[in-house]
Design an enzyme around this catalytic site. Structure first.
Site, PDB file in Angstrom:
ATOM      1  N   CYS B  76       0.853  -1.191   0.000  1.00 34.35           N
ATOM      2  CA  CYS B  76       0.000   0.000   0.000  1.00 34.35           C
ATOM      3  C   CYS B  76       0.890   1.242   0.000  1.00 34.35           C
ATOM      4  CB  CYS B  76      -0.888  -0.007   1.236  1.00 34.35           C
ATOM      5  SG  CYS B  76      -1.711   1.558   1.529  1.00 34.35           S
ATOM      6  N   SER B  77       0.650   2.143  -0.931  1.00 31.51           N
ATOM      7  CA  SER B  77       1.554   3.284  -1.092  1.00 31.51           C
ATOM      8  C   SER B  77       1.569   4.198   0.135  1.00 31.51           C
ATOM      9  CB  SER B  77       1.178   4.088  -2.344  1.00 31.51           C
ATOM     10  OG  SER B  77      -0.156   4.503  -2.266  1.00 31.51           O
TER      11      SER B  77
END
Lengths: 113, 130
Positions: B76-77
């Site tokens: 997840c960024s």
């Protein structure tokens, strides 16, 4: 058919973690999924209306939950009672369930996380 | 055969991470499909290429698995940036002096997770969903 997802929150968290824990739920809403939240145990503290947003920006965020497109926010009665809280202590729009209703709630959703 | 999407929120040395790996290995060997493994919250530490462990077999085992069975390892960024795990593009964007994303991992947004989650028959979570 749009998937119904229930996110279950269990802990009272610091600002960053609380925000992060809801990011996925809100991303789901923005992608058109039907998202509800169930707060149990210490997580119910996040929904108290007496929490001061100026001390905790996450609280402001939680107070805004009904406006983010979350379908329903649930709490369980025994989590409130164990912490000496009542529904009057919580923000508006929260639905209180008996523990015995949880299995029914889970079965109404395609997925719970 | 049932397909799975895995969400890992446990850090690499947590028991839940080990369970996730053993589950994946067993499922893939039995012929089940894994659509995607998405690392969220503390799970993103799996993508740190600077991790050192005494047992070299524990390094890169996720990458080997994903390479052999053709599925993506995605961080997840937002979770990754908060924990200092960045690829070149992110490091540049956040004006950091280096990147540390391990080979075989990619950084993407939550929409990637919802896409694979929707197409999988079952979703498994390893680690706490606070």
């Amino acid at each position: 058919l749009t998937k119904k997802i229930l996110f279950i929150k269990k802990q009272f968290l610091t600002q960053v973690c609380a925000k992060e824990s809801l990011d996925m739920a809100l991303a789901g809403v923005s992608l058109g999924l039907r998202v509800s939240l169930l707060f149990i145990e210490d997580a119910v503290f996040h929904l108290m209306k007496s929490m001061e947003p100026e001390h905790d920006r996450a609280t402001a965020f939680f107070k805004g939950l009904p406006f983010y497109g979350i379908e329903t926010i649930y709490v369980t009665l025994n989590s409130l009672e164990a912490r000496n809280l009542t529904m009057d202590d919580l923000i508006d729009g929260v639905v209180c369930l008996q523990s015995s209703d949880i299995s029914e709630l889970l079965s109404q959703h395609d997925m719970s996380l | 055969m049932t397909s799975f999407a895995l969400l890992i929120t446990a850090a690499p040395l947590d028991l839940a991470s080990e369970t996730a790996f053993q589950f994946s290995l067993a499922a893939l060997k039995k012929g089940y499909t894994i659509k995607c493994i998405f690392f969220y919250q503390n799970g993103v530490y799996h993508g740190n290429r600077l991790i050192y462990l005494e047992n070299p077999a524990l390094i890169n085992r996720w990458q080997k698995l994903s390479h052999t069975y053709h599925f993506e390892l995605t961080l997840c960024s937002a979770s990754a940036a908060r924990r200092g795990i960045m690829d070149e593009a992110q490091a540049q964007y956040f004006e950091k002096d280096g990147s540390n994303l391990a080979e075989g991992f990619q950084i993407a947004g939550l929409s990637v997770w919802f896409e694979s989650m929707s197409s999988a028959d079952r979703v498994m979570v390893f680690g706490e969903m606070d």
